[in-house]
Structure formats: C-alpha cells, structure tokens
Design an enzyme around this catalytic site. Structure first.
Site, PDB file in Angstrom:
ATOM      1  N   CYS A   1       3.187  -3.148   4.026  1.00  0.00           N
ATOM      2  CA  CYS A   1       2.369  -1.982   4.369  1.00  0.00           C
ATOM      3  C   CYS A   1       3.087  -1.263   5.499  1.00  0.00           C
ATOM      4  O   CYS A   1       4.288  -1.477   5.690  1.00  0.00           O
ATOM      5  CB  CYS A   1       0.929  -2.368   4.700  1.00  0.00           C
TER       6      CYS A   1
ATOM      7  N   HIS B   1       6.254 -31.269  10.202  1.00  0.00           N
ATOM      8  CA  HIS B   1       5.682 -29.957   9.894  1.00  0.00           C
ATOM      9  C   HIS B   1       4.609 -30.046   8.819  1.00  0.00           C
ATOM     10  O   HIS B   1       3.684 -29.234   8.787  1.00  0.00           O
ATOM     11  CB  HIS B   1       6.787 -28.981   9.495  1.00  0.00           C
TER      12      HIS B   1
ATOM     13  N   THR C   1       2.769  -1.475   8.831  1.00  0.00           N
ATOM     14  CA  THR C   1       3.183  -2.423   9.872  1.00  0.00           C
ATOM     15  C   THR C   1       3.363  -3.850   9.361  1.00  0.00           C
ATOM     16  O   THR C   1       3.924  -4.684  10.069  1.00  0.00           O
ATOM     17  CB  THR C   1       2.102  -2.493  10.971  1.00  0.00           C
TER      18      THR C   1
ATOM     19  N   ASP D   1       0.875  -1.174   0.000  1.00  0.00           N
ATOM     20  CA  ASP D   1       0.000   0.000   0.000  1.00  0.00           C
ATOM     21  C   ASP D   1       0.915   1.228   0.000  1.00  0.00           C
ATOM     22  O   ASP D   1       2.142   1.107  -0.183  1.00  0.00           O
ATOM     23  CB  ASP D   1      -1.003  -0.036   1.161  1.00  0.00           C
TER      24      ASP D   1
ATOM     25  N   HIS E   1       9.412 -24.419   8.903  1.00  0.00           N
ATOM     26  CA  HIS E   1       8.386 -25.098   9.701  1.00  0.00           C
ATOM     27  C   HIS E   1       6.952 -24.855   9.242  1.00  0.00           C
ATOM     28  O   HIS E   1       6.094 -25.713   9.449  1.00  0.00           O
ATOM     29  CB  HIS E   1       8.503 -24.674  11.174  1.00  0.00           C
TER      30      HIS E   1
HETATM   31  C1  RB5 Z   1      -1.759   2.857   6.504  1.00  0.00           C
HETATM   32  O1  RB5 Z   1      -1.744   4.054   7.202  1.00  0.00           O
HETATM   33  C2  RB5 Z   1      -1.530   1.677   7.445  1.00  0.00           C
HETATM   34  O2  RB5 Z   1      -2.650   1.511   8.258  1.00  0.00           O
HETATM   35  C3  RB5 Z   1      -1.236   0.436   6.673  1.00  0.00           C
HETATM   36  O3  RB5 Z   1      -0.118   0.643   5.868  1.00  0.00           O
HETATM   37  C4  RB5 Z   1      -0.924  -0.796   7.492  1.00  0.00           C
HETATM   38  O4  RB5 Z   1       0.044  -0.529   8.454  1.00  0.00           O
HETATM   39  C5  RB5 Z   1      -2.069  -1.532   8.019  1.00  0.00           C
HETATM   40  O5  RB5 Z   1      -1.935  -2.599   8.646  1.00  0.00           O
END
Ligand code: RB5
Length: 145
Positions: A64, A132, A66, A7, A97
C-alpha cells in the site's frame, strides 16, 4: 505459489512485482486491486492473509502507500505473521527469526530497486527454527486463547 495484492497506493509497484515474478518463473495469484482507483486496503489484505493462513499460498506480498495499513490488517488473521520491511536486513531477519509469511511494503516509501531486493531476500530465506520456534509458538498460543 505466492499471493500478492495492493491498494491503489501500491498498484504501480504491484505491476512491477508481477513482471519480476514472471521473469523469475515464480507463480502467483494477484488478489487486486486492478486499477489505480481508490480502494480500501483491508479489502485486499484480508483475502490474501486468509489464503496464506489456509495454506493455499506459501507467502503473501502486500503493498500500500506505507505498507502499514496492509500489515495491521493482515496481522488480524490467525496464523499470519506479516512483516513491514523497508530494508533487506529486516526482510531476511523476519524470515530467519519470525518465520514471517506475509511481506508488506510501502510504495510511497521505497523505490523499485530496493523493493525487489527486499522481495528476493524474503522469498529466498528460510526459518532458522530452534529457539525462534519457541517464540513464534508463544504467539500462536496467544492466538489460540
Ligand atoms: C492510501 O492513501 C493509504 O492510506 C494507504 O495506501 C496506506 O498507506 C495505508 O496504510
């Protein structure tokens, strides 16, 4: 051949990833996003996950902010074992695994050097199989219900 996507939160790191893959001679398809304009991570995660689940690509890599949203979304697709990894050990172990087929990372969590080491570990490690396989088989059986 691998499928990659991000994203807006992962867009810059995805550009570094494409440079790395090209340097390594690893073929990829970029499922977007193609700018840093705000977008919704499931719109990228689901097409990448479906393409991997269909066998069109060996692995997926999703980025993304996180990595969490991407991993939640990708894991909704049958046949996908998406792993959120922010250290090299986990990236290696999830291949050994869990036979993970999608790697998810957070561009706001780790830096470029560690990210590329994680990618390298993920792409270069095979599944151990054996006990596994029994465990991943139980996940597949649940999906099939
Ligand atoms: C975008 O601001 C953020 O929410 C997205 O990149 C991600 O971290 C969502 O899990």
């Amino acid at each position: 051949m691998i499928a990659i996507g991000s994203d807006h939160g992962g867009f810059s790191l995805k550009k570094e990833l494409t440079a790395y893959l090209e340097k390594k001679g690893i073929e990829y398809k970029d499922f977007g996003t193609h700018s840093d304009a705000s977008c919704d991570y499931p719109d990228v995660a689901i097409p990448v996950a479906e393409a991997v689940a269909a066998g069109e690509y060996r692995f997926g890599i999703l980025i993304c902010g996180t990595g969490i949203g991407m991993s939640i979304a990708a894991n909704k697709v049958k046949g996908i074992r998406a792993a959120l990894c922010h250290d090299v050990y986990s990236a290696k172990m999830t291949r050994l695994h869990n036979d993970a087929n999608v790697l998810c990372c957070g561009a706001r969590v780790i830096g470029l050097g560690l990210f590329l080491e994680i990618v390298e570990a993920f792409l270069s490690t095979g599944f151990e199989g054996g006990r596994h396989s029994v465990r991943t088989g139980k996940i597949s059986a649940r999906e099939a219900e």
